[in-house]
Design an enzyme around this catalytic site. Structure first.
Site, short mmCIF file in Angstrom:
data_model
loop_
_atom_site.label_atom_id
_atom_site.label_comp_id
_atom_site.label_asym_id
_atom_site.label_seq_id
_atom_site.Cartn_x
_atom_site.Cartn_y
_atom_site.Cartn_z
N ASP A 125 -39.73 -42.68 -12.95
CA ASP A 125 -40.48 -42.06 -14.03
C ASP A 125 -41.97 -42.20 -13.71
O ASP A 125 -42.34 -42.63 -12.61
CB ASP A 125 -40.13 -42.69 -15.38
N LYS A 141 -34.57 -37.31 -12.00
CA LYS A 141 -34.77 -38.51 -12.83
C LYS A 141 -33.63 -38.67 -13.84
O LYS A 141 -33.07 -39.75 -13.97
CB LYS A 141 -36.12 -38.43 -13.56
#
Ligand code: SF4
Length: 223
Positions: free
Chosen positions: A148, A130
């Site tokens: 996310d 991420k």
């Protein structure tokens, strides 16, 4: 899982309210080289953002960079001082330890310049998929889709993509999202997850994706 025509429809619906998000970011080697040096502050912010609210992350980042704005300067601080500076972001002892290791690796492997490839970013201590994708998307202008918790939830529920972890789902999204939607996908999915497809009590009754969402199709509205 959604078919190709349903994926097109999903993004057309999500993007209708904010088509400007689908604009390609400029990518240029000279800009990239400059950002590679200026990107350090962004990388620090991304690392500090783990399990932290935006305002607290910004405060922690500001306090740290005001005291030490380069990998060398951060390495010169002891962990306790770094932890005190970044305390607002939470998990400060672990983050201070990771920042020292990150700065050390950046200097040893890249001369202090933040790399612009996913693998090199992910090879740095404390940088997962991420974080790497946020750097690629927002700093280096590469059309990847950072995943996310909000993007993960919306993609899972709708049937857009699947994966047991955020990293696995990000890899599936990479395969399933057509090039024409890749610039806007992250912000559209993120905002839909925050405003409508919330973790608790998603607003399915008024959701623009109601007619194509797999979860809505089975009639469940629980998280
Ligand atoms: S219909 Fe419900 S579960 Fe599906 S995307 Fe909309 S809010 Fe989320």
């Amino acid at each position: 899982m959604l078919e190709a025509d349903q994926i097109d429809r999903l993004f057309a619906l999500l993007g209708a309210a904010a088509p400007e998000e689908n604009r390609p970011a400029p990518r240029d080697r000279a800009i990239e080289a400059k950002l590679g040096r200026d990107a350090f502050g962004s990388l620090v912010g991304v690392v500090l953002s783990a399990q932290s609210r935006d305002a607290m992350t910004a405060l922690a980042k500001r306090q740290l960079l005001a005291r030490a704005a380069t990998p060398e300067a951060i390495l010169a601080l002891d962990e306790a001082e770094i932890a005190a500076l970044i305390k607002p972001s939470g998990l400060y002892n672990a983050k201070a330890r990771n920042l020292k290791r990150l700065c050390s690796a950046l200097l040893e492997r890249h001369g202090g310049v933040v790399p612009a490839s996913r693998q090199e970013l992910m090879d740095l201590p404390g940088v997962g998929r991420k974080c790497a994708d946020i750097m690629l998307r927002f700093v280096y202008g590469v059309p990847v889709i950072p995943v996310d918790t909000h993007v993960f939830r919306v993609a899972q529920r709708t049937g857009l993509a699947a994966g047991r972890t955020e990293a696995a789902l990000a890899a599936d999204l990479d395969c399933r999202v057509p090039a024409g939607w890749r610039w806007g996908a992250h912000m559209w999915l993120l905002n839909h997850g925050k405003r409508c497809c919330r973790a608790r009590r998603p607003a399915c009754a008024g959701c623009p994706l109601g007619a194509i969402c797999e979860r809505n199709g089975v009639g469940s509205t629980s998280a």
